[in-house]
Design a protein around this motif. Structure first.
Motif, PDB file in Angstrom:
ATOM      1  N   ILE A   4       1.129  -1.113   0.179  1.00 35.54           N
ATOM      2  CA  ILE A   4      -0.317   0.615   0.401  1.00 35.54           C
ATOM      3  C   ILE A   4       0.735   0.829   0.246  1.00 35.54           C
ATOM      4  CG2 ILE A   4      -0.349   0.023   2.305  1.00 35.54           C
ATOM      5  CD1 ILE A   4      -3.088   1.347   2.748  1.00 35.54           C
ATOM      6  N   THR A   5      -0.040   2.066  -0.519  1.00 29.18           N
ATOM      7  CA  THR A   5       1.561   3.328  -0.275  1.00 29.18           C
ATOM      8  C   THR A   5       0.179   4.893  -0.285  1.00 29.18           C
ATOM      9  OG1 THR A   5       1.110   3.294  -3.429  1.00 29.18           O
ATOM     10  CG2 THR A   5       3.006   2.686  -2.563  1.00 29.18           C
ATOM     11  N   PRO A   6       0.948   5.491  -0.240  1.00 30.01           N
ATOM     12  CA  PRO A   6      -0.146   7.118  -0.427  1.00 30.01           C
ATOM     13  C   PRO A   6      -0.848   6.884  -1.552  1.00 30.01           C
ATOM     14  CG  PRO A   6       2.193   7.191   0.872  1.00 30.01           C
ATOM     15  CD  PRO A   6       2.163   5.576   0.386  1.00 30.01           C
ATOM     16  N   VAL A   9      -3.375   4.768  -2.345  1.00 28.88           N
ATOM     17  CA  VAL A   9      -4.674   5.352  -0.663  1.00 28.88           C
ATOM     18  C   VAL A   9      -5.450   6.279  -1.298  1.00 28.88           C
ATOM     19  CG1 VAL A   9      -4.814   6.168   1.272  1.00 28.88           C
ATOM     20  CG2 VAL A   9      -3.561   4.562   0.552  1.00 28.88           C
ATOM     21  N   ALA A  83       1.665  -1.668   7.789  1.00 31.02           N
ATOM     22  CA  ALA A  83       1.360  -1.227   6.591  1.00 31.02           C
ATOM     23  C   ALA A  83       0.168   0.542   6.649  1.00 31.02           C
ATOM     24  CB  ALA A  83       1.204  -2.322   5.135  1.00 31.02           C
ATOM     25  N   GLN A  86       1.696   2.786   8.625  1.00 32.11           N
ATOM     26  CA  GLN A  86       2.894   3.931   8.118  1.00 32.11           C
ATOM     27  C   GLN A  86       2.295   4.049   7.110  1.00 32.11           C
ATOM     28  OE1 GLN A  86       5.185   0.660   6.740  1.00 32.11           O
ATOM     29  NE2 GLN A  86       7.117   2.965   6.371  1.00 32.11           N
ATOM     30  N   THR A  87       1.437   3.832   6.703  1.00 35.04           N
ATOM     31  CA  THR A  87       0.810   4.680   5.309  1.00 35.04           C
ATOM     32  C   THR A  87       0.294   5.849   5.594  1.00 35.04           C
ATOM     33  OG1 THR A  87       0.952   2.813   4.017  1.00 35.04           O
ATOM     34  CG2 THR A  87      -0.276   4.504   3.089  1.00 35.04           C
ATOM     35  N   TYR A  88      -1.118   5.727   6.234  1.00 29.85           N
ATOM     36  CA  TYR A  88      -1.778   7.064   7.409  1.00 29.85           C
ATOM     37  C   TYR A  88      -0.684   8.305   7.604  1.00 29.85           C
ATOM     38  CZ  TYR A  88      -5.794   4.715   5.425  1.00 29.85           C
ATOM     39  OH  TYR A  88      -7.201   4.374   5.615  1.00 29.85           O
ATOM     40  N   GLN A  90       2.477   8.640   6.926  1.00 31.62           N
ATOM     41  CA  GLN A  90       2.990   9.496   5.668  1.00 31.62           C
ATOM     42  C   GLN A  90       2.138  10.339   4.924  1.00 31.62           C
ATOM     43  OE1 GLN A  90       3.960   5.462   2.904  1.00 31.62           O
ATOM     44  NE2 GLN A  90       6.058   5.084   4.115  1.00 31.62           N
ATOM     45  N   LEU A  91       0.681   9.604   4.714  1.00 32.70           N
ATOM     46  CA  LEU A  91      -0.732  10.328   3.971  1.00 32.70           C
ATOM     47  C   LEU A  91      -0.662  12.665   5.276  1.00 32.70           C
ATOM     48  CD1 LEU A  91      -2.374   8.077   2.894  1.00 32.70           C
ATOM     49  CD2 LEU A  91      -1.497   9.240   2.173  1.00 32.70           C
TER      50      LEU A  91
END
Length: 190
Positions: A4-6, A9, A83, A86-88, A90-91
């Motif tokens: 999953i990546t920003p 998403v 994961a 971590q992505t949230y 980063q967002l």
């Protein structure tokens, strides 16, 4: 799929999807019906408003978003995999995830966080360690969204808690229309 990546998403939210995880396996949901809070009609109980007026809580925005996300994941069963967390985070650094923190006596008593795109705030999760702290966070979120011109507060899935706070079901088709309108506007949470 577990990656999953920003960017992934943000694209998904723009299409009406949101991620959840079972263990470390990530899947994407687009429920029909969809749960939302109507920003024009959502209201709060007199008891909660009285508690807010009593000044028992202090509220901040984006003060400790990563900690709010972590606290939301501290449940026996959670959809917030490492994961996704971590992505949230980063967002949040990119300005697309925001949190509302509720403090009592210097301790984090509750909060919530969500994803923003245009005039959409998609509520992801909330937690409380003190009675009513998550409801206080929602109250202040609604006030901020109204002040800033947001048009859509997505609750994603209706459950007993969100229903008790005023979330309602709408058909996916209607949600998509509201989403397109919200995405065409420019709002800023901070």
């Amino acid at each position: 799929m577990s990656a999953i990546t920003p960017a992934m998403v943000l694209w998904a939210y723009g299409q009406g999807y949101f991620p959840m995880a079972e263990g470390e396996e990530i899947f994407w949901l687009d429920p029909d019906p969809r749960a939302i809070f109507d920003l024009d009609t959502v209201h709060f109980s007199r008891r909660l408003l009285r508690r807010i007026r009593q000044g028992q809580f202090t509220v901040t925005y984006n003060h400790c978003c990563a900690l709010v996300i972590q606290r939301c994941a501290e449940r026996r069963k959670t959809w917030l995999s490492a994961a996704i967390q971590q992505t949230y985070c980063q967002l949040h650094e990119l300005g697309h995830v925001h949190s509302v923190e509720v403090w009592q006596d210097g301790l984090l008593a509750g909060g919530l966080y969500g994803v923003t795109l245009g005039a959409l705030f998609s509520g992801e999760s909330m937690f409380h360690r003190v009675t009513d702290a998550s409801k206080v966070a929602l109250y202040y979120l609604v006030e901020r969204l109204r002040e800033r011109g947001y048009r859509l507060l997505d609750a994603q899935l209706l459950n007993d808690h969100t229903a008790s706070l005023g979330a309602v079901h709408i058909p996916r088709r209607q949600y998509r229309e509201l989403l397109q309108h919200a995405l065409s506007q420019d709002c800023h949470f901070t």
